[in-house]
Design a protein around this motif. Structure first.
Motif, PDB file in Angstrom:
ATOM      1  N   GLY A 136       0.852  -1.183   0.000  1.00 55.21           N
ATOM      2  CA  GLY A 136       0.000   0.000   0.000  1.00 55.21           C
ATOM      3  C   GLY A 136       0.888   1.232   0.000  1.00 55.21           C
ATOM      4  N   ARG A 137       0.507   2.225  -0.797  1.00 55.13           N
ATOM      5  CA  ARG A 137       1.358   3.422  -0.829  1.00 55.13           C
ATOM      6  C   ARG A 137       0.533   4.688  -0.660  1.00 55.13           C
ATOM      7  N   GLY A 138       1.207   5.693  -0.140  1.00 52.76           N
ATOM      8  CA  GLY A 138       0.578   6.984   0.065  1.00 52.76           C
ATOM      9  C   GLY A 138       1.189   8.017  -0.861  1.00 52.76           C
ATOM     10  N   ARG A 139       0.929   9.265  -0.578  1.00 52.87           N
ATOM     11  CA  ARG A 139       1.492  10.331  -1.402  1.00 52.87           C
ATOM     12  C   ARG A 139       3.014  10.314  -1.289  1.00 52.87           C
ATOM     13  N   PHE A 140       3.669  10.845  -2.307  1.00 51.75           N
ATOM     14  CA  PHE A 140       5.129  10.937  -2.359  1.00 51.75           C
ATOM     15  C   PHE A 140       5.785   9.563  -2.187  1.00 51.75           C
ATOM     16  N   GLY A 141       5.080   8.501  -2.634  1.00 50.06           N
ATOM     17  CA  GLY A 141       5.647   7.148  -2.583  1.00 50.06           C
ATOM     18  C   GLY A 141       5.824   6.590  -1.177  1.00 50.06           C
ATOM     19  N   ARG A 142       5.201   7.205  -0.213  1.00 50.72           N
ATOM     20  CA  ARG A 142       5.360   6.708   1.166  1.00 50.72           C
ATOM     21  C   ARG A 142       4.637   5.387   1.349  1.00 50.72           C
ATOM     22  N   ARG A 143       5.113   4.613   2.310  1.00 52.78           N
ATOM     23  CA  ARG A 143       4.481   3.336   2.612  1.00 52.78           C
ATOM     24  C   ARG A 143       3.163   3.610   3.342  1.00 52.78           C
ATOM     25  N   TRP A 144       2.140   2.825   2.995  1.00 52.62           N
ATOM     26  CA  TRP A 144       0.850   2.998   3.678  1.00 52.62           C
ATOM     27  C   TRP A 144       0.539   1.714   4.419  1.00 52.62           C
ATOM     28  N   TYR A 145       0.464   1.806   5.720  1.00 52.98           N
ATOM     29  CA  TYR A 145       0.226   0.646   6.580  1.00 52.98           C
ATOM     30  C   TYR A 145      -1.184   0.103   6.308  1.00 52.98           C
ATOM     31  N   SER A 146      -1.275  -1.162   5.874  1.00 48.89           N
ATOM     32  CA  SER A 146      -2.570  -1.697   5.391  1.00 48.89           C
ATOM     33  C   SER A 146      -2.909  -3.062   5.984  1.00 48.89           C
ATOM     34  N   SER A 147      -3.080  -3.138   7.284  1.00 52.04           N
ATOM     35  CA  SER A 147      -3.418  -4.420   7.909  1.00 52.04           C
ATOM     36  C   SER A 147      -4.902  -4.738   7.686  1.00 52.04           C
ATOM     37  N   LYS A 148      -5.313  -5.941   8.064  1.00 49.65           N
ATOM     38  CA  LYS A 148      -6.645  -6.406   7.652  1.00 49.65           C
ATOM     39  C   LYS A 148      -7.814  -5.694   8.339  1.00 49.65           C
ATOM     40  N   GLU A 149      -7.558  -4.865   9.305  1.00 53.14           N
ATOM     41  CA  GLU A 149      -8.664  -4.178   9.990  1.00 53.14           C
ATOM     42  C   GLU A 149      -9.135  -2.916   9.261  1.00 53.14           C
ATOM     43  N   GLY A 150      -8.357  -2.484   8.276  1.00 51.14           N
ATOM     44  CA  GLY A 150      -8.708  -1.225   7.606  1.00 51.14           C
ATOM     45  C   GLY A 150      -9.512  -1.453   6.336  1.00 51.14           C
ATOM     46  N   LEU A 151      -9.976  -0.360   5.769  1.00 53.25           N
ATOM     47  CA  LEU A 151     -10.718  -0.422   4.506  1.00 53.25           C
ATOM     48  C   LEU A 151      -9.835   0.182   3.420  1.00 53.25           C
ATOM     49  N   TRP A 152      -9.433  -0.678   2.473  1.00 52.18           N
ATOM     50  CA  TRP A 152      -8.493  -0.240   1.426  1.00 52.18           C
ATOM     51  C   TRP A 152      -9.147  -0.487   0.070  1.00 52.18           C
ATOM     52  N   PHE A 153      -9.388   0.557  -0.654  1.00 51.24           N
ATOM     53  CA  PHE A 153     -10.033   0.343  -1.956  1.00 51.24           C
ATOM     54  C   PHE A 153      -9.717   1.472  -2.933  1.00 51.24           C
ATOM     55  N   SER A 154     -10.023   1.180  -4.198  1.00 50.83           N
ATOM     56  CA  SER A 154      -9.785   2.176  -5.249  1.00 50.83           C
ATOM     57  C   SER A 154     -10.981   2.226  -6.181  1.00 50.83           C
TER      58      SER A 154
END
Ligand code: BTN
Length: 238
Positions: A39-57
Motif C-alpha cells: 500500500g502506498r501513500g502520497r510521495f511514494g510513502r508506505r501505507w500501513y494496510s493491515s486487515k482491519e482497515g478499509l483499502w479500496f480504489s
C-alpha cells in the motif's frame, strides 16, 4: 450501485490492481482488498494496510482529464460524510487529502491518473476502521474509528456508503462545477484561519491559512506579509 465491487483477500495495492483492470478494458468498478502488501501513500510513502482497515480504489474513465485534485476533494467529501453518519463523530478534512479527527489521521486518499489514448483515474482510499492499535512509528499520527468509538464497523457496508456518497458528488466533477466542489470541501474543514507549517518542495512555509484557491492550492499569508500559493505539500496545523 454504478460500481461493481471486486473484493480480493490480498493485493500489493488496490490502485495498481484497478489500473491493471482498466487497461484490460474493465469499466465501472471499485477494487477492495482485505490487506495490501505494498500500500502506498502520497510521495511514494508506505501505507500501513493491515486487515482491519478499509483499502479500496475507484476506477474511473475520464472524458476530459481535468485536475485530479478536484477528484481527491470529491472523494474526501464522500468519505467524511460517510464517516460522520456511521460513527457519529465530527471528522474533519485537512488539506489536501486527509480526513482526520482530534489532530490524527483517519483516512488518506491517493488519486492517480493514466493518460493516453483514453484517460483514466484511480482514486485510492485508505480508511482506518477497526484497528485497535497501530505500529509505534505511526501511532502518534494515526487514528481509527474503533479507537475513537470503541465499536467495530462493517467494512463492506462502509464501502458501499462511501461509493453512494461519491456517486452523488461525481457529477460536480464531470460537469466541471469546481467552485462548488471547493465550497463543499470547505464546509468540512477548519483549516482556514489557522496558523500552519507546510512542507513543500524541500521548503517549509509558515504562516496563516487564508484560504483554498480555485485550483485547490493552499493560500498562506507568510510572516513577511507575502502570500504563498502552495500546490502540494504536507500541512501541519500549529
Ligand atoms: C496518503 O495519505 O498519503 C494517501 C494514502 C492512500 C492509501 C490508499 S489504501 C487504498 C489505495 N491503495 C494504495 O496503495 N493506496 C491507496
Amino acid at each position: 450501485m454504478p460500481y461493481k465491487i471486486l473484493y480480493f483477500r490480498k493485493l500489493a495495492s488496490t490502485n495498481d490492481k484497478a489500473k491493471e483492470l482498466l487497461e484490460k478494458g474493465r469499466r465501472n468498478f471499485a477494487v477492495a482488498a482485505e490487506m495490501q502488501t505494498k500500500g502506498r501513500g502520497r510521495f511514494g510513502r508506505r501505507w500501513y494496510s493491515s486487515k482491519e482497515g478499509l483499502w479500496f480504489s475507484i476506477a474511473l474513465k475520464l472524458k476530459s482529464a481535468d485536475s485530479l485534485k478536484y477528484l481527491t476533494f470529491v472523494a474526501s467529501i464522500a468519505v467524511v460524510r460517510a464517516v460522520r453518519k456511521a460513527a457519529k463523530i465530527n471528522a474533519m478534512l485537512k488539506w489536501p487529502n486527509d480526513i482526520y479527527y482530534n489532530g490524527k489521521k483517519l483516512c488518506g486518499i491517493l488519486t492517480e491518473g493514466i493518460f493516453g489514448k483514453e484517460d483514466f483515474a484511480v482514486v485510492g482510499i485508505g480508511l482506518n476502521v477497526n484497528q485497535k492499535k497501530f505500529p509505534k512509528e505511526i501511532s502518534n499520527a494515526a487514528e481509527s474509528l474503533r479507537i475513537i468509538t470503541n465499536k467495530n464497523f462493517d467494512k463492506k457496508k462502509f464501502l458501499k456508503d462511501i461509493l453512494n456518497e461519491f456517486e452523488g458528488l461525481y457529477p460536480l466533477y464531470k460537469n466541471k462545477n469546481f467552485n462548488e466542489i471547493i465550497s463543499k470541501w470547505k464546509e468540512y474543514s477548519d483549516n482556514i484561519g489557522k496558523m500552519a507549517e507546510v512542507a513543500a518542495m524541500q521548503k517549509v512555509f509558515c504562516g496563516h491559512i487564508e484560504g483554498i484557491d480555485e485550483d485547490c492550492s493552499l493560500i498562506l499569508r507568510l510572516s513577511n506579509g507575502k502570500t504563498a500559493r502552495i500546490l502540494e505539500g504536507d500541512l501541519r496545523i500549529s
